[in-house]
Design a protein around this motif. Structure first.
Motif, PDB file in Angstrom:
ATOM      1  N   MET A   1       0.849  -1.174   0.000  1.00 46.25           N
ATOM      2  CA  MET A   1       0.000   0.000   0.000  1.00 46.25           C
ATOM      3  C   MET A   1       0.895   1.237   0.000  1.00 46.25           C
ATOM      4  O   MET A   1       1.811   1.343   0.794  1.00 46.25           O
ATOM      5  N   THR A   2       0.605   2.173  -0.857  1.00 47.42           N
ATOM      6  CA  THR A   2       1.405   3.389  -0.916  1.00 47.42           C
ATOM      7  C   THR A   2       0.626   4.546  -0.313  1.00 47.42           C
ATOM      8  O   THR A   2      -0.605   4.597  -0.409  1.00 47.42           O
ATOM      9  N   ALA A   3       1.361   5.445   0.290  1.00 41.18           N
ATOM     10  CA  ALA A   3       0.743   6.622   0.889  1.00 41.18           C
ATOM     11  C   ALA A   3       0.414   7.632  -0.192  1.00 41.18           C
ATOM     12  O   ALA A   3       1.095   7.706  -1.216  1.00 41.18           O
ATOM     13  N   ALA A   4      -0.617   8.384   0.034  1.00 39.96           N
ATOM     14  CA  ALA A   4      -0.991   9.438  -0.908  1.00 39.96           C
ATOM     15  C   ALA A   4       0.098  10.495  -0.919  1.00 39.96           C
ATOM     16  O   ALA A   4       0.682  10.799   0.116  1.00 39.96           O
ATOM     17  N   PRO A   5       0.406  11.032  -2.098  1.00 37.36           N
ATOM     18  CA  PRO A   5       1.442  12.068  -2.141  1.00 37.36           C
ATOM     19  C   PRO A   5       1.004  13.301  -1.379  1.00 37.36           C
ATOM     20  O   PRO A   5      -0.160  13.662  -1.386  1.00 37.36           O
ATOM     21  N   THR A   6       1.947  13.912  -0.708  1.00 38.49           N
ATOM     22  CA  THR A   6       1.648  15.133   0.042  1.00 38.49           C
ATOM     23  C   THR A   6       2.388  16.296  -0.588  1.00 38.49           C
ATOM     24  O   THR A   6       3.464  16.136  -1.141  1.00 38.49           O
ATOM     25  N   THR A   7       1.778  17.430  -0.498  1.00 41.74           N
ATOM     26  CA  THR A   7       2.397  18.643  -0.998  1.00 41.74           C
ATOM     27  C   THR A   7       3.077  19.330   0.169  1.00 41.74           C
ATOM     28  O   THR A   7       2.445  19.573   1.191  1.00 41.74           O
ATOM     29  N   GLU A   8       4.337  19.625   0.006  1.00 43.68           N
ATOM     30  CA  GLU A   8       5.063  20.302   1.081  1.00 43.68           C
ATOM     31  C   GLU A   8       4.683  21.776   1.116  1.00 43.68           C
ATOM     32  O   GLU A   8       4.461  22.396   0.089  1.00 43.68           O
ATOM     33  N   LEU A   9       4.626  22.300   2.307  1.00 39.02           N
ATOM     34  CA  LEU A   9       4.300  23.708   2.492  1.00 39.02           C
ATOM     35  C   LEU A   9       5.575  24.528   2.516  1.00 39.02           C
ATOM     36  O   LEU A   9       6.554  24.139   3.146  1.00 39.02           O
ATOM     37  N   SER A  10       5.516  25.661   1.883  1.00 39.37           N
ATOM     38  CA  SER A  10       6.667  26.556   1.934  1.00 39.37           C
ATOM     39  C   SER A  10       6.698  27.244   3.290  1.00 39.37           C
ATOM     40  O   SER A  10       5.674  27.368   3.967  1.00 39.37           O
ATOM     41  N   PRO A  11       7.858  27.710   3.702  1.00 40.16           N
ATOM     42  CA  PRO A  11       7.938  28.444   4.970  1.00 40.16           C
ATOM     43  C   PRO A  11       7.046  29.682   4.994  1.00 40.16           C
ATOM     44  O   PRO A  11       6.543  30.058   6.046  1.00 40.16           O
ATOM     45  N   LYS A  12       6.820  30.296   3.830  1.00 40.91           N
ATOM     46  CA  LYS A  12       5.951  31.479   3.778  1.00 40.91           C
ATOM     47  C   LYS A  12       4.504  31.123   4.099  1.00 40.91           C
ATOM     48  O   LYS A  12       3.813  31.861   4.804  1.00 40.91           O
ATOM     49  N   VAL A  13       4.035  29.982   3.607  1.00 40.99           N
ATOM     50  CA  VAL A  13       2.668  29.551   3.893  1.00 40.99           C
ATOM     51  C   VAL A  13       2.539  29.183   5.372  1.00 40.99           C
ATOM     52  O   VAL A  13       1.549  29.527   6.021  1.00 40.99           O
ATOM     53  N   VAL A  14       3.537  28.498   5.898  1.00 44.86           N
ATOM     54  CA  VAL A  14       3.515  28.122   7.313  1.00 44.86           C
ATOM     55  C   VAL A  14       3.480  29.373   8.193  1.00 44.86           C
ATOM     56  O   VAL A  14       2.704  29.455   9.147  1.00 44.86           O
ATOM     57  N   ALA A  15       4.287  30.365   7.874  1.00 44.59           N
ATOM     58  CA  ALA A  15       4.313  31.607   8.654  1.00 44.59           C
ATOM     59  C   ALA A  15       2.971  32.338   8.540  1.00 44.59           C
ATOM     60  O   ALA A  15       2.444  32.841   9.543  1.00 44.59           O
ATOM     61  N   ALA A  16       2.406  32.397   7.334  1.00 49.83           N
ATOM     62  CA  ALA A  16       1.103  33.050   7.152  1.00 49.83           C
ATOM     63  C   ALA A  16       0.021  32.310   7.925  1.00 49.83           C
ATOM     64  O   ALA A  16      -0.874  32.932   8.510  1.00 49.83           O
ATOM     65  N   MET A  17       0.105  30.982   7.954  1.00 55.25           N
ATOM     66  CA  MET A  17      -0.870  30.192   8.686  1.00 55.25           C
ATOM     67  C   MET A  17      -0.789  30.483  10.180  1.00 55.25           C
ATOM     68  O   MET A  17      -1.814  30.631  10.850  1.00 55.25           O
ATOM     69  N   LYS A  18       0.414  30.590  10.716  1.00 56.20           N
ATOM     70  CA  LYS A  18       0.569  30.885  12.146  1.00 56.20           C
ATOM     71  C   LYS A  18       0.011  32.261  12.478  1.00 56.20           C
ATOM     72  O   LYS A  18      -0.679  32.431  13.489  1.00 56.20           O
TER      73      LYS A  18
END
Length: 113
Positions: A1-18
């Motif tokens: 079974m393979t895991a679904a591909p994930t999209t990595e978040l950029s540091p800019k998106v992570v900072a905006a999310m916080k």
């Protein structure tokens, strides 16, 4: 079974999310104070001072919330309908907390770069 591909978040998106998460909580708490404390004091106890203080503060914080929402929406490439829905969440008591959890849940599950 393979895991679904994930999209990595950029540091800019992570900072905006916080930033958005903090803004959503602050606006939510401010609105609750306005609606559950200040408004009853004004209309039931004839004490309008708290509304006069908290109301403009909430208005300013809501404008900041809109800017934080727009920042995350641009960086996260949201659809316009999602942006409008999340922006309106800051106007209804308790809904900014729900919107914050729904908006950031998929983002929190993705790995960061």
């Amino acid at each position: 079974m393979t895991a679904a591909p994930t999209t990595e978040l950029s540091p800019k998106v992570v900072a905006a999310m916080k930033r958005y998460r903090v803004g959503a909580y602050v606006v939510g708490v401010g609105l609750l104070v306005l609606v559950l404390v200040a408004m009853p004091l004004k209309y039931l106890a004839d004490q309008p001072l708290l509304v006069a203080v908290v109301g403009p503060i909430h208005g300013f914080l809501y404008m900041a919330y809109l800017a934080l929402t727009a920042d995350l929406a641009v960086k996260g490439r949201w659809a316009v309908a999602k942006v409008v829905g999340v922006a309106l969440a800051g106007t209804i008591p308790f809904v900014s907390f729900i919107a914050e959890r729904k908006v950031t849940a998929p983002l929190r599950r993705r790995p960061t770069t």
